[in-house]
Design a protein around this motif. Structure first.
Motif, PDB file in Angstrom:
ATOM      1  N   ALA A  44       0.840  -1.201   0.000  1.00 23.59           N
ATOM      2  CA  ALA A  44       0.000   0.000   0.000  1.00 23.59           C
ATOM      3  C   ALA A  44       0.873   1.249   0.000  1.00 23.59           C
ATOM      4  CB  ALA A  44      -0.912   0.006   1.225  1.00 23.59           C
ATOM      5  N   HIS A  45       0.439   2.266  -0.709  1.00 25.76           N
ATOM      6  CA  HIS A  45       1.230   3.496  -0.772  1.00 25.76           C
ATOM      7  C   HIS A  45       0.912   4.457   0.372  1.00 25.76           C
ATOM      8  CE1 HIS A  45      -2.495   4.657  -2.774  1.00 25.76           C
ATOM      9  NE2 HIS A  45      -2.189   5.902  -2.481  1.00 25.76           N
ATOM     10  N   ILE A  46      -0.126   4.165   1.145  1.00 23.53           N
ATOM     11  CA  ILE A  46      -0.470   5.004   2.280  1.00 23.53           C
ATOM     12  C   ILE A  46      -0.310   4.188   3.568  1.00 23.53           C
ATOM     13  CG2 ILE A  46      -2.019   6.586   1.085  1.00 23.53           C
ATOM     14  CD1 ILE A  46      -4.332   4.846   1.976  1.00 23.53           C
ATOM     15  N   PRO A  47       0.149   4.842   4.629  1.00 28.19           N
ATOM     16  CA  PRO A  47       0.330   4.116   5.892  1.00 28.19           C
ATOM     17  C   PRO A  47      -0.996   3.904   6.615  1.00 28.19           C
ATOM     18  CG  PRO A  47       1.008   6.395   6.137  1.00 28.19           C
ATOM     19  CD  PRO A  47       0.638   6.216   4.698  1.00 28.19           C
ATOM     20  N   TYR A  48      -0.984   2.949   7.528  1.00 23.45           N
ATOM     21  CA  TYR A  48      -2.126   2.653   8.380  1.00 23.45           C
ATOM     22  C   TYR A  48      -1.785   3.115   9.793  1.00 23.45           C
ATOM     23  CZ  TYR A  48      -3.338  -0.275   4.420  1.00 23.45           C
ATOM     24  OH  TYR A  48      -3.638  -0.721   3.149  1.00 23.45           O
ATOM     25  N   HIS A  49      -2.713   3.844  10.416  1.00 24.44           N
ATOM     26  CA  HIS A  49      -2.457   4.471  11.697  1.00 24.44           C
ATOM     27  C   HIS A  49      -3.258   3.843  12.821  1.00 24.44           C
ATOM     28  CE1 HIS A  49      -0.212   8.001  10.134  1.00 24.44           C
ATOM     29  NE2 HIS A  49      -0.835   7.642   9.028  1.00 24.44           N
ATOM     30  N   SER A  50      -2.608   3.588  13.913  1.00 18.19           N
ATOM     31  CA  SER A  50      -3.164   3.180  15.202  1.00 18.19           C
ATOM     32  C   SER A  50      -2.573   1.837  15.627  1.00 18.19           C
ATOM     33  CB  SER A  50      -4.688   3.079  15.220  1.00 18.19           C
ATOM     34  OG  SER A  50      -5.137   1.848  14.705  1.00 18.19           O
ATOM     35  N   ARG A  51      -2.629   1.625  16.925  1.00 16.88           N
ATOM     36  CA  ARG A  51      -2.196   0.353  17.503  1.00 16.88           C
ATOM     37  C   ARG A  51      -2.979  -0.793  16.877  1.00 16.88           C
ATOM     38  NH1 ARG A  51      -3.130   0.684  23.379  1.00 16.88           N
ATOM     39  NH2 ARG A  51      -0.960   1.309  23.559  1.00 16.88           N
ATOM     40  N   ASP A  52      -4.299  -0.619  16.747  1.00 15.66           N
ATOM     41  CA  ASP A  52      -5.143  -1.682  16.195  1.00 15.66           C
ATOM     42  C   ASP A  52      -4.727  -2.057  14.776  1.00 15.66           C
ATOM     43  OD1 ASP A  52      -6.554  -1.706  18.568  1.00 15.66           O
ATOM     44  OD2 ASP A  52      -8.235  -0.533  17.784  1.00 15.66           O
ATOM     45  N   ALA A  53      -4.362  -1.051  13.972  1.00 22.43           N
ATOM     46  CA  ALA A  53      -3.929  -1.321  12.599  1.00 22.43           C
ATOM     47  C   ALA A  53      -2.642  -2.137  12.578  1.00 22.43           C
ATOM     48  CB  ALA A  53      -3.735  -0.012  11.835  1.00 22.43           C
ATOM     49  N   VAL A  54      -1.687  -1.751  13.421  1.00 25.56           N
ATOM     50  CA  VAL A  54      -0.411  -2.474  13.479  1.00 25.56           C
ATOM     51  C   VAL A  54      -0.651  -3.914  13.916  1.00 25.56           C
ATOM     52  CG1 VAL A  54       1.833  -2.621  14.624  1.00 25.56           C
ATOM     53  CG2 VAL A  54       0.956  -0.397  13.864  1.00 25.56           C
ATOM     54  N   VAL A  55      -1.418  -4.096  14.968  1.00 25.50           N
ATOM     55  CA  VAL A  55      -1.681  -5.442  15.477  1.00 25.50           C
ATOM     56  C   VAL A  55      -2.394  -6.282  14.428  1.00 25.50           C
ATOM     57  CG1 VAL A  55      -2.975  -6.755  17.205  1.00 25.50           C
ATOM     58  CG2 VAL A  55      -1.631  -4.764  17.903  1.00 25.50           C
ATOM     59  N   LEU A  56      -3.409  -5.729  13.786  1.00 23.19           N
ATOM     60  CA  LEU A  56      -4.152  -6.464  12.762  1.00 23.19           C
ATOM     61  C   LEU A  56      -3.259  -6.853  11.583  1.00 23.19           C
ATOM     62  CD1 LEU A  56      -6.856  -7.523  11.608  1.00 23.19           C
ATOM     63  CD2 LEU A  56      -7.210  -5.219  10.664  1.00 23.19           C
ATOM     64  N   ALA A  57      -2.513  -5.897  11.045  1.00 25.28           N
ATOM     65  CA  ALA A  57      -1.679  -6.156   9.873  1.00 25.28           C
ATOM     66  C   ALA A  57      -0.564  -7.149  10.169  1.00 25.28           C
ATOM     67  CB  ALA A  57      -1.095  -4.848   9.349  1.00 25.28           C
ATOM     68  N   VAL A  58       0.151  -6.918  11.242  1.00 26.80           N
ATOM     69  CA  VAL A  58       1.315  -7.750  11.553  1.00 26.80           C
ATOM     70  C   VAL A  58       0.907  -9.163  11.945  1.00 26.80           C
ATOM     71  CG1 VAL A  58       3.261  -8.006  13.131  1.00 26.80           C
ATOM     72  CG2 VAL A  58       2.760  -5.776  12.126  1.00 26.80           C
ATOM     73  N   SER A  59      -0.083  -9.291  12.803  1.00 29.74           N
ATOM     74  CA  SER A  59      -0.484 -10.635  13.232  1.00 29.74           C
ATOM     75  C   SER A  59      -1.095 -11.418  12.076  1.00 29.74           C
ATOM     76  CB  SER A  59      -1.433 -10.568  14.429  1.00 29.74           C
ATOM     77  OG  SER A  59      -2.609  -9.864  14.110  1.00 29.74           O
ATOM     78  N   THR A  60      -1.838 -10.751  11.208  1.00 27.33           N
ATOM     79  CA  THR A  60      -2.417 -11.449  10.052  1.00 27.33           C
ATOM     80  C   THR A  60      -1.331 -11.872   9.070  1.00 27.33           C
ATOM     81  OG1 THR A  60      -4.481 -10.213  10.296  1.00 27.33           O
ATOM     82  CG2 THR A  60      -4.106 -11.330   8.189  1.00 27.33           C
ATOM     83  N   ALA A  61      -0.375 -10.993   8.814  1.00 24.15           N
ATOM     84  CA  ALA A  61       0.712 -11.341   7.896  1.00 24.15           C
ATOM     85  C   ALA A  61       1.466 -12.568   8.391  1.00 24.15           C
ATOM     86  CB  ALA A  61       1.669 -10.168   7.732  1.00 24.15           C
TER      87      ALA A  61
END
Length: 142
Positions: A44-61
Motif C-alpha cells: 500500500a502506498h499510504i500508511p495505516y495508523h493506530s495500535r489496532d492497525a499495526v496489530v491487525l496487519a502484523v499478526s495477520t501477515a
C-alpha cells in the motif's frame, strides 16, 4: 565503527516480539505497540495508523506466512531502530524481506514497516492479506 545497541526498553520489547513470533501467539502484541503507531505495508502506498492497525496487519501477515524465520538483525545508531531480515513462504512463493521497527523511549513500537521481495511473493502475500483483512485495514488508512 562501533556496533549499535538497542536501548534497554526497546531490547525488552524486541525480546517479547521474538517470543511471540516463536510461539505464534500475538495475543499480547498490543502491549508493546504505541496507541498512535503507524504500519507501512509493502503493497500500500499510504500508511495505516493506530495500535489496532499495526496489530491487525502484523499478526495477520504472520498467519499468512509459513516457515517464517528471522536470519539477521541490524540495529541503528541511537538504539531505537532495528531491521530484522526474514524468509518465509506466502502460498507457494518464497519470500525474502525485512521488518523495520522503530521504538519510542518506553520501548513501544511507533513504526513497523515491511519490505518484501520478489514481486511474485509480494503478490501472493497481498492477495491473501486482501482476502483476510483488506476491508478492515483500509479503515485505518490516512
Amino acid at each position: 565503527m562501533d556496533d549499535a545497541v538497542l536501548a534497554p526498553a526497546a531490547a525488552d520489547s524486541l525480546a517479547r516480539w521474538h517470543a511471540m513470533v516463536a510461539a505464534e501467539d500475538f495475543s499480547r502484541l498490543a502491549e508493546i505497540v504505541h496507541p498512535d503507531a503507524v504500519f507501512h505495508s509493502p503493497v500500500a502506498h499510504i500508511p495505516y495508523h493506530s495500535r489496532d492497525a499495526v496489530v491487525l496487519a502484523v499478526s495477520t501477515a504472520l498467519e499468512v506466512f509459513s516457515g517464517f524465520t528471522y536470519h539477521r538483525t541490524f540495529v541503528a545508531a541511537g538504539g531505537h531502530e532495528v531491521v530484522l531480515e526474514f524468509r518465509a513462504r506466502a502460498g507457494n512463493r518464497d519470500v525474502h524481506g525485512i521488518d523495520m521497527i522503530t521504538f519510542d523511549d518506553d520501548g513501544l513500537i511507533v513504526t513497523f514497516e515491511v519490505m518484501v521481495r520478489p514481486a511474485s511473493g509480494l503478490q501472493a502475500l497481498a492477495r491473501e492479506m486482501a482476502e483476510r483483512v483488506g476491508t478492515q485495514l483500509s479503515g485505518y488508512a490516512q
